[in-house]
Structures are given as structure tokens and as C-alpha cells.
Design a protein around this motif. Structure first.
Motif, PDB file in Angstrom:
ATOM      1  N   ASP A   1      13.046  18.557   4.924  1.00 52.41           N
ATOM      2  CA  ASP A   1      13.835  18.332   5.791  1.00 52.41           C
ATOM      3  C   ASP A   1      13.489  16.806   6.312  1.00 52.41           C
ATOM      4  OD1 ASP A   1      15.550  20.384   6.165  1.00 52.41           O
ATOM      5  OD2 ASP A   1      13.969  21.107   7.715  1.00 52.41           O
ATOM      6  N   ILE A   2      12.103  16.359   5.888  1.00 48.74           N
ATOM      7  CA  ILE A   2      11.356  15.364   6.314  1.00 48.74           C
ATOM      8  C   ILE A   2      10.601  14.618   5.247  1.00 48.74           C
ATOM      9  CG2 ILE A   2      10.089  14.095   8.154  1.00 48.74           C
ATOM     10  CD1 ILE A   2      11.115  15.934  10.075  1.00 48.74           C
ATOM     11  N   VAL A   3      10.787  13.525   4.811  1.00 48.56           N
ATOM     12  CA  VAL A   3       9.859  12.847   3.765  1.00 48.56           C
ATOM     13  C   VAL A   3       9.061  11.883   4.638  1.00 48.56           C
ATOM     14  CG1 VAL A   3       9.617  11.650   1.795  1.00 48.56           C
ATOM     15  CG2 VAL A   3      11.532  13.435   1.979  1.00 48.56           C
ATOM     16  N   VAL A   4       7.516  11.829   4.595  1.00 49.94           N
ATOM     17  CA  VAL A   4       6.899  11.016   5.100  1.00 49.94           C
ATOM     18  C   VAL A   4       6.588  10.206   3.675  1.00 49.94           C
ATOM     19  CG1 VAL A   4       5.256  10.310   6.504  1.00 49.94           C
ATOM     20  CG2 VAL A   4       6.311  12.192   7.127  1.00 49.94           C
ATOM     21  N   GLY A   5       6.633   8.741   3.556  1.00 49.59           N
ATOM     22  CA  GLY A   5       6.234   8.115   2.521  1.00 49.59           C
ATOM     23  C   GLY A   5       5.998   6.835   2.559  1.00 49.59           C
ATOM     24  N   THR A   6       5.533   6.025   1.407  1.00 45.03           N
ATOM     25  CA  THR A   6       5.271   4.715   1.353  1.00 45.03           C
ATOM     26  C   THR A   6       6.595   3.981   0.783  1.00 45.03           C
ATOM     27  OG1 THR A   6       4.006   5.138  -0.466  1.00 45.03           O
ATOM     28  CG2 THR A   6       2.890   4.520   1.481  1.00 45.03           C
ATOM     29  N   ARG A   7       6.650   2.741   0.588  1.00 42.32           N
ATOM     30  CA  ARG A   7       8.010   2.088   0.251  1.00 42.32           C
ATOM     31  C   ARG A   7       8.929   2.812  -0.875  1.00 42.32           C
ATOM     32  NH1 ARG A   7       4.626  -1.949  -2.342  1.00 42.32           N
ATOM     33  NH2 ARG A   7       4.360  -1.252  -4.196  1.00 42.32           N
ATOM     34  N   SER A   8       8.235   3.448  -1.916  1.00 40.72           N
ATOM     35  CA  SER A   8       9.078   3.972  -3.148  1.00 40.72           C
ATOM     36  C   SER A   8       9.633   5.277  -2.570  1.00 40.72           C
ATOM     37  CB  SER A   8       8.267   4.396  -4.309  1.00 40.72           C
ATOM     38  OG  SER A   8       7.338   5.286  -4.168  1.00 40.72           O
ATOM     39  N   ALA A   9       9.257   5.985  -1.450  1.00 41.16           N
ATOM     40  CA  ALA A   9       9.887   7.011  -1.032  1.00 41.16           C
ATOM     41  C   ALA A   9      11.414   6.771  -0.389  1.00 41.16           C
ATOM     42  CB  ALA A   9       9.181   7.744   0.462  1.00 41.16           C
ATOM     43  N   VAL A  10      11.631   5.490  -0.272  1.00 45.53           N
ATOM     44  CA  VAL A  10      13.035   5.004  -0.219  1.00 45.53           C
ATOM     45  C   VAL A  10      14.092   5.651  -1.064  1.00 45.53           C
ATOM     46  CG1 VAL A  10      13.179   2.759  -1.153  1.00 45.53           C
ATOM     47  CG2 VAL A  10      14.597   3.220   1.183  1.00 45.53           C
ATOM     48  N   PHE A  11      13.409   5.816  -2.154  1.00 42.88           N
ATOM     49  CA  PHE A  11      14.474   6.495  -3.482  1.00 42.88           C
ATOM     50  C   PHE A  11      14.047   8.170  -3.391  1.00 42.88           C
ATOM     51  CE2 PHE A  11      13.622   2.248  -4.960  1.00 42.88           C
ATOM     52  CZ  PHE A  11      14.781   1.622  -4.869  1.00 42.88           C
ATOM     53  N   ALA A  12      13.659   8.871  -2.489  1.00 37.00           N
ATOM     54  CA  ALA A  12      13.431   9.992  -2.496  1.00 37.00           C
ATOM     55  C   ALA A  12      14.779  11.005  -2.580  1.00 37.00           C
ATOM     56  CB  ALA A  12      12.933  10.653  -1.261  1.00 37.00           C
ATOM     57  N   PRO A  13      14.742  12.128  -3.531  1.00 35.47           N
ATOM     58  CA  PRO A  13      16.115  12.637  -3.662  1.00 35.47           C
ATOM     59  C   PRO A  13      16.400  13.445  -2.780  1.00 35.47           C
ATOM     60  CG  PRO A  13      14.025  13.855  -4.876  1.00 35.47           C
ATOM     61  CD  PRO A  13      13.949  12.482  -4.209  1.00 35.47           C
ATOM     62  N   LEU A  14      16.407  12.941  -1.123  1.00 32.17           N
ATOM     63  CA  LEU A  14      16.897  13.852  -0.096  1.00 32.17           C
ATOM     64  C   LEU A  14      18.491  13.448  -0.057  1.00 32.17           C
ATOM     65  CD1 LEU A  14      15.148  15.088   1.971  1.00 32.17           C
ATOM     66  CD2 LEU A  14      15.241  12.835   3.036  1.00 32.17           C
ATOM     67  N   GLU A  15      19.060  14.718   0.496  1.00 34.45           N
ATOM     68  CA  GLU A  15      20.155  14.626   0.502  1.00 34.45           C
ATOM     69  C   GLU A  15      20.640  14.603   1.996  1.00 34.45           C
ATOM     70  OE1 GLU A  15      22.937  16.340  -2.556  1.00 34.45           O
ATOM     71  OE2 GLU A  15      21.207  17.386  -3.005  1.00 34.45           O
ATOM     72  N   ASP A  16      21.874  14.055   2.396  1.00 35.05           N
ATOM     73  CA  ASP A  16      22.343  13.958   3.725  1.00 35.05           C
ATOM     74  C   ASP A  16      21.325  13.362   4.629  1.00 35.05           C
ATOM     75  OD1 ASP A  16      24.205  14.138   5.691  1.00 35.05           O
ATOM     76  OD2 ASP A  16      24.123  16.247   6.164  1.00 35.05           O
ATOM     77  N   VAL A  17      21.031  12.058   4.448  1.00 33.01           N
ATOM     78  CA  VAL A  17      20.003  11.668   5.499  1.00 33.01           C
ATOM     79  C   VAL A  17      20.778  11.199   6.706  1.00 33.01           C
ATOM     80  CG1 VAL A  17      18.228   9.372   5.533  1.00 33.01           C
ATOM     81  CG2 VAL A  17      18.423  10.787   3.507  1.00 33.01           C
ATOM     82  N   GLY A  18      20.076  11.217   7.777  1.00 31.88           N
ATOM     83  CA  GLY A  18      20.739  10.746   8.993  1.00 31.88           C
ATOM     84  C   GLY A  18      19.990  10.032   9.642  1.00 31.88           C
ATOM     85  N   LEU A  19      18.730   9.914   9.392  1.00 31.94           N
ATOM     86  CA  LEU A  19      17.570   9.023  10.281  1.00 31.94           C
ATOM     87  C   LEU A  19      16.620   8.198   9.149  1.00 31.94           C
ATOM     88  CD1 LEU A  19      16.337   7.760  12.658  1.00 31.94           C
ATOM     89  CD2 LEU A  19      14.743   9.666  12.719  1.00 31.94           C
ATOM     90  N   ILE A  20      16.528   7.091   9.112  1.00 30.81           N
ATOM     91  CA  ILE A  20      15.448   6.582   8.377  1.00 30.81           C
ATOM     92  C   ILE A  20      14.667   5.502   9.041  1.00 30.81           C
ATOM     93  CG2 ILE A  20      14.752   5.015   6.426  1.00 30.81           C
ATOM     94  CD1 ILE A  20      17.243   5.291   5.302  1.00 30.81           C
ATOM     95  N   VAL A  21      13.278   5.779   9.389  1.00 31.92           N
ATOM     96  CA  VAL A  21      12.451   5.424  10.371  1.00 31.92           C
ATOM     97  C   VAL A  21      11.659   4.361   9.303  1.00 31.92           C
ATOM     98  CG1 VAL A  21      10.473   5.347  11.930  1.00 31.92           C
ATOM     99  CG2 VAL A  21      12.139   7.117  12.039  1.00 31.92           C
TER     100      VAL A  21
END
Ligand code: ADP
Ligand code: ZN
Length: 728
Positions: free
Chosen positions: A294-314
Motif C-alpha cells: 500500500d505504501i512505497v517509500v523510495g528515492t527519485r526513481s520510485a516515482v515510477f513504482a508500479p503502484l496502482e490507484d495512488v491517492g497521495l504522493i509525499v
């Protein structure tokens, strides 16, 4: 017809490669837009019936490639779990991995294999990063079959570290088990939010609740408890059935956020960053893709994480330069995050104590919502900052002095009180140059237009280039005039470390910079030893300024606050302000109040003065005047183009040719240059630079692309940087 995001095996020149479908039903065209029918090759094999990479992530990559004037192919590595890259065995437990090769894929596509081999290759084609040979054995593919496949070149074999939990100790600077100095603040569950935190959270909650695209700047002073707000907001978004992407500049340097998320959300948190092994990254990627996360914590390339239905990006510490990738595609993870959120109908929270000029400008002009945290938690005061004018210090103590009297005394006081100190100098090495007293020449890098930096002392002394890593011994006499009087000039962190040891012989002093953490694990161990109190004084570069929360640090010393101010970069003042404010923010985060001592030769410079007062709004006003007068971002858009060539004249001529074409095209652009780049020679190549300014990035990009269209050869030698973070 394969679907968007599927993997396909295709011929490329004489090779067979695996690719991702980024577009279907395209009309092939030649480079000048004519329909083209020849030379189209058939796809050899479609590896996936459904999208391997989610289609919206593929679309995001295409946007990134276009915006940053890069090839789509350059963005693909960020979309995929890592491919087999050969052995990386180390002291940990390792496992033997097999991965399919292009030849293997081709053999599979051609059907030129035995049934047993087909079975093995089929399995492996589904996991591009490879599978453990033990897993193959479990499926009845024995070791001799594996080695036969390897002999044919159909698979490659390597040793991988055993899949470990990336949250485990060591890697992240976080220890598990008993803590000799438990920090009472680290028990978040039953903690009361401060009234400011509660108000900020309520506002952000309301924004997230709309399920529409919004951008909010969470402008909170250092130590105001932003992480706590991120966590509670994430819990909300998750409860509403959507997912969260949490971007941090460098996980290794800010382990706290990842750990707190893990504590709060357990197994459904994944972590993504380049410090993980391929096997770890592959596993995390697959878990995200399967929807187990449900939650991906990552550095810049994580912006391309294959996560579906993203409701919040911090985007935490949104101003941080490490969000910008310094190779193609030269994207800024923060800005790609905003596009992703726009397409997903999500809320973006940009957090910082020292927002970038761009972000603050957007907040001031009403494009972003601004949510503030003006006080530290528990009403702890910000560090009191005093400035030491080094000109007076030189007059009193001689020109050799590095640590002022005030700083030496303040360090001694911390030692007496068993408190800790950080000492910052944003320059590595022992001495910054070696020069000849007879001819005034310096010892320069043979490949780059910089002087070599001295590392080490005595027999260990070496001269090294910080750009290409060329290393030599320090010669006994001047290589230019043979004069015997070579002298070292300037100083870096190594020298400061030596000076602190000299001034306080009983202190336990260590250094944290890129040289000190070359060995795997040394960063984590330094940070945790400092946290445990096994180190009294930590000397370092900007690495020590980033996000750390060390409660027993009560003193921060800044040795040369003006290191960055002399640089010919339009962001020099912004970066200096941010660095000073952030490092001062490391002091006084526990019960004892903090103090910062800032040494400088320019005590009157506005970025130093305003950082000492921690007055961000005043800095913004002042800096915006400069940017407006000089036409720099955020008031205009900027593209930096650097032309590389074998000779100086060649680079300048080619750059002049581009400028000429841009000028005749006249699209309301302003062009600066051509000029020799500030780093005029790098790794043996000469470099000329032009800066293009305009109101509209698309126009700048198009103008540049048409200026380069006629010469693919030149195009390959031009580095285009859209929204550069630095023009050096
Ligand atoms: P920032 O990121 O804004 O600099 P942090 O999120 O690191 O600040 O928080 C600073 C410290 O304050 C951390 O040690 C955190 O655990 C603690 N903290 C946060 N919120 C509270 C609160 N409501 N009460 C007590 N301590 C808090
Ligand atoms: Zn060099």
C-alpha cells in the motif's frame, strides 16, 4: 497485437533484446515525418499477455522522455525491476541465480530447444532478473541441465546475495533490538499531535478527501514534526482504499522516515532505492506489482513504482538536489511526481523547511496550497545562530586558522557536558590545491580543467580529481618549472577533522563524507555510532545536514559558510541558504537547546544573514528580485545545453552554429552564449555551453530539436538539461 506495457522480444540491429511496448497502432515515419514502410521488423515474441508495467506508468515515462528531451528508451530502466547484471557476491550469504539471455529468448522464440530446456527457458523468461537455481531444481530442472543451458549461452549464471529484508539493520543505519539510549519521542502510537500538526493534518485530509489533483506545500521549520503528519495522512488515504508513494532524497541518509512507516504500516510497506541488491529490488517490485503493497517509500526513481490507484504522493525535502537525475533522462522526481498525481487525481504534499524557489513561488501565486508549521514540537526553540567574521579571526590569530576561537571553545564545552557536535564543511579532501611558490602554477588534472585535491597526509598523501578520479602522487617539485617550493592551499573535511582532533585531543572525532563511506555498511555504522554516543564530534559535508534527528547534538559549527557562494551558478545563494538553515536545524532537537556557529568571510551576504535569522520569507523576496532582474527561474524557464567536442574550437564552433539557428528561428527566446562551460574540460572532452531562456518550455525544446535535426552526430554530443538544478 501486444498490449501497452507488455514485454516483447525484438531484433534491434544485430541484437535481440527485450523491450516494453510504449505505443501500439503507430504509423512508422521517417525522421522528417514521411510515412515509412520499409525496414520494419517483426516482434519475435510477446512475453506478457497483460501489461507487465502498468499503462499509466508507461505513459508517465513517455511524458518524462518528452519533457526532458530524452529518448523513451532512456526511461525504461526506471520502469523495470533490475535485469541480471552479473555477479555481486559479497560476504553475506549468496545464492546462485540463472537469468535468460537474448540468445536464450531467441532460441525459445525459434523453438530450437529440447522440451526440458523449453520448460526452463519459459520459466526464466517470466522473471527477467533471474531465478535461483535452487528454485529451478525444485521444479525438476537439474543442475546439469542448467549448466548445459549456460554452455549454450541461453542463460547466464551469477551469485546474488540472499534476499534480505531491506529494513533490516545495517543497511539503513537503523539498529534493531535494545537501544542503550531510548528516545522517548519515538513512540508515536499514543502521541498527541501539537495544535499546529493537528491543523495541518486536518487541512491536508480535506484536500486528500476531494480525490482530486491538488498540490500542497507543507512548509515546516526543522524539527516541526512533518514526518508525523505524513504518516497520519497516509493512514487516512490507505483507509480510504488508495495507495501512497513517499519520496525521500536519500534513504540511507534519512532512515528514520522509512523506519517509522514500517513501524506504522508493517508488511504492506515496500522500500525502493539504489542501495538495495538486485534481488531485493526485484522482490520489492514484484510485490508492489502484485498489489501486496500500500505504501512505497523510495528515492527519485520510485516515482515510477508500479503502484496502482495512488491517492497521495509525499515528496519530503522537496528542495533537495538529489531529486534531479544527472544523466538522461535528466528528470526531477518531484516534478514527475506532480504529473503522476495530476493523472491519478491524487494529492501531492511537498515538504520542506527551505522550499525551492520554484515551489514557494507556486505557493505564493496560489497554484499550490501552503500549509505551515512554524514551531518545533514541544515548543523547542530553533538553534541560536552566531556569525564569526573570519577576517577578524585572521587578524587576531593569523591566516592559517581554520577553527575560530568561538568554535573551539564551543566544541570543548560540549565535550565537558557530554553533548555532541556536528562540524560542516562542504568540501572534501585535505587541501584543495597544490601550487608552486616559484611559478604560481597549480597541479591540475590532465583530463579536466580543475586542480587536483590532496587527500591524506604524510606517506598516504595523494592528489585526486573529483570529476574523473584521476589520481597521482604529489610530486616533490613543480612539474612546470622544477621549483622545489610546492605548497598546499585551501582545506577540506579531512583537514577540519585533523584540526578538531588537535584542538580537543580527548574527543572522539569521525568524518562523514563520500570518501569516508566508500565501504559498504560504513555509512550505517557511522550514523548509528554517532546516535549511540560513541562519537563526540562528527565532521562532514552536506551529508550531515540532511534530515537527521540526533537528540543530543547541541552544537553545529559551519567552517566556511561561503564555499558555494563563489560559484557561477544562479542557484548559489539558494543552495547556501538551504544548507545553512538545514544544518542549523540539526542542533537542539532534544531537550537541550541548540547553538550554531557560522564562520564566513562574507558576514553581510544576504543568504548568510537570513539563514542565521532563519527567515525564509525574507530570503525568498530578496532572491526573487535577483531572479527577476537577471531572468532566471522561477520567473522564466531555462534549458542548459552543453556541447562536447575533441577540441576547444570545435566545441565553441558547434555551439555557435546552434545559437545561430536558434536566433534565426526567433521564437521569443533569449540565448546566452556560446561560452566555454564553467567546467571547460571534462574527462578529456572540451565543453561549450549555451543557456536558453523563454516563457514556454515546449517552445525552447522544439527550437533546440529543430536546430539539431540536421545533424544526428552533433545531437549525440549535446547534453540537454531542461530545468537544470545547476548550470556548472
Ligand atoms: P521535521 O521533519 O519537521 O524536521 P521530524 O518529523 O523529524 O521533524 O520530527 C522531529 C522530532 O519530533 C522527531 O524526533 C519526532 O519523533 C518528534 N515529534 C514529532 N511530532 C511530535 C509530537 N506531536 N510530540 C512529540 N514529539 C514529536
Ligand atoms: Zn579529472
Amino acid at each position: 497485437m501486444p498490449c501497452l506495457g507488455a514485454r516483447v522480444v525484438v531484433p534491434l540491429g544485430t541484437r535481440i533484446v527485450t523491450g516494453i511496448v510504449v505505443e501500439t497502432k503507430v504509423e512508422p515515419r521517417t525522421s522528417n515525418g514521411e510515412p515509412r514502410t520499409t525496414n520494419l521488423k517483426a516482434i519475435r515474441q510477446v512475453l506478457d499477455a497483460t501489461a507487465f508495467v502498468p499503462p499509466d506508468v508507461v505513459a508517465l515515462a513517455r511524458w518524462t522522455a518528452e519533457y526532458y528531451a530524452a529518448g523513451v528508451g532512456d526511461t525504461i530502466p526506471a520502469l523495470l525491476p533490475p535485469m541480471a547484471r552479473g555477479g555481486r557476491a559479497d560476504a553475506h550469504k549468496t545464492t546462485r541465480m540463472a537469468a535468460i539471455t537474448p540468445a536464450g529468448l531467441e532460441a525459445l522464440a525459434a523453438g530450437a530447444v529440447t522440451p526440458k530446456q523449453r520448460e526452463a527457458l519459459d520459466l526464466l523468461s517470466g522473471t527477467p532478473a533471474g531465478a535461483a537455481t535452487a528454485a529451478l531444481a525444485a521444479r525438476g530442472i537439474a543442475a546439469d541441465a542448467v549448466s548445459r543451458l549456460a554452455k549454450h549461452g541461453y542463460i547466464s549464471l551469477r551469485q546474488d546475495r540472499v534476499d534480505r529484508d531491506p529494513f533490516d539493520q545495517g543497511q539503513m543505519g537503523v539498529r534493531r533490538g535494545s537501544d542503550p539510549h531510548p528516545d522517548p519521542r519515538l513512540t508515536p502510537a499514543d502521541r498527541q499531535l501539537t495544535p499546529e500538526q493537528a491543523a495541518a493534518l486536518a487541512r491536508l485530509r480535506a484536500l486528500a478527501g476531494t480525490r482530486a489533483f491538488r498540490v500542497a506545500l507543507l512548509h515546516g521549520v526543522t524539527g516541526s514534526g512533518k514526518t508525523e503528519v505524513y504518516i497520519r495522512l497516509s493512514a487516512d488515504v490507505r483507509a480510504a482504499g488508495r495507495r501512497v508513494l513517499m519520496l525521500v532524497p536519500e534513504i540511507a541518509l534519512t532512515p528514520a522516515a522509512a523506519r517509522l512507516f514500517r513501524e506504522a504500516f508493517g508488511e504492506r510497506v515496500a522500500i525502493q532505492h539504489s542501495g538495495l541488491s538486485d534481488g531485493e529490488r526485484h522482490d520489492q517490485w514484484q510485490r508492489i506489482r502484485r498489489g501486496d503493497i500500500d505504501i512505497v517509500v523510495g528515492t527519485r526513481s520510485a516515482v515510477f513504482a508500479p503502484l496502482e490507484d495512488v491517492g497521495l504522493i509525499v515528496v519530503d525535502e522537496e528542495h533537495d538536489g538529489s531529486y534531479k537525475q544527472e544523466e538522461s533522462p535528466r528528470y526531477n522526481g518531484r516534478d514527475v511526481a506532480i504529473i503522476r498525481a495530476q493523472r491519478a487525481g491524487a494529492l501531492v504534499v511537498l515538504g520542506s523547511a527551505t522550499p525551492s524557489m520554484e515551489t514557494y513561488h507556486n505557493a505564493m501565486t496560489g497554484r499550490y496550497e501552503r500549509v505551515v508549521l512554524e514551531r518545533r514540537v514541544l515548543d523547542r526553540p530553533l538553534a541560536s545562530v552566531s556569525v564569526v567574521d573570519m577576517r577578524e579571526e585572521y587578524a587576531a590569530e593569523g591566516p592559517e586558522v581554520i577553527l575560530s576561537r568561538a568554535l573551539r571553545e564551543a566544541i570543548q564545552t560540549r565535550l565537558d557536558r557530554k553533548e555532541q557536535a556536528l562540524v560542516l564543511l562542504n568540501r572534501r579532501g585535505f587541501a584543495t590545491a597544490v601550487f608552486c611558490r616559484q611559478c604560481a602554477g597549480t597541479i591540475d588534472c590532465p583530463n579536466c580543467s580543475v586542480s587536483l585535491v590532496v587527500h591524506g597526509e604524510g606517506h598516504a598523501r595523494r592528489a585526486r580529481c573529483h570529476y574523473c578520479n584521476y589520481t597521482s602522487r604529489v610530486p616533490p617539485a613543480c612539474p612546470l618549472c622544477a621549483g622545489p617550493y610546492l605548497e598546499q592551499a585551501g582545506f577540506g573535511t579531512e583537514r577540519v577533522e585533523a584540526e578538531v582532533k588537535k584542538a580537543c585531543p580527548e574527543a572522539r572525532v569521525e568524518r562523514l563524507d563520500r570518501d569516508a563511506i566508500r565501504k559498504r555498511g560504513s555509512l550505517a555504522s557511522l550514523l548509528s555510532r554517532f546516535r549511540d554516543g560513541a562519537i563526540d564530534v562528527l565532521v562532514g559535508t552536506q551529508m550531515i545536514a540532511k534530515g537527521h534527528d540526533f537528540p543530543r547534538v547541541t552544537l553545529v559549527g559551519v567552517v566556511s559558510a561561503d564555499v558555494g557562494l563563489g560559484l557561477a551558478d544562479f542557484r548559489a545563494s539558494e543552495r547556501t541558504f538551504q544548507l545553512l538553515t538545514q544544518v542549523a536545524g540539526r542542533a537542539g532537537r532534544g531537550e537541550q537547546p541548540g547553538e550554531a556557529i557560522v564562520q564566513t568571510l562574507y558576514p553581510d551576504h544576504y543568504s548568510i544573514q537570513l539563514a542565521c535569522r532563519q527567515d525564509f520569507p525574507a530570503f525568498y523576496e530578496r532572491e526573487l528580485k535577483f531572479r527577476t532582474a537577471m531572468r532566471y527561474p522561477p520567473v522564466i524557464s531555462l534549458v542548459n545545453a552543453v556541447v562536447r567536442a575533441r577540441t576547444f574550437a570545435g566545441a565553441m564552433d558547434d555551439a555557435a552554429g546552434i545559437v545561430e539557428k536558434l536566433r534565426t528561428a526567433d521564437r521569443g527566446l533569449r540565448i546566452l552564449g556560446p561560452a566555454p562551460a564553467p567546467l571547460g574540460r571534462l574527462r578529456g572532452e572540451y565543453r561549450a555551453q549555451l543557456l536558453i531562456k523563454g516563457m514556454n518550455r515546449r517552445k525552447i525544446r522544439e527550437a533546440l530539436q529543430s536546430a539539431l535535426a540536421a545533424s544526428p552526430e552533433l545531437q549525440r554530443r549535446v547534453v540537454v538539461d531542461v530545468d537544470p538544478i545547476s548550470v556548472l
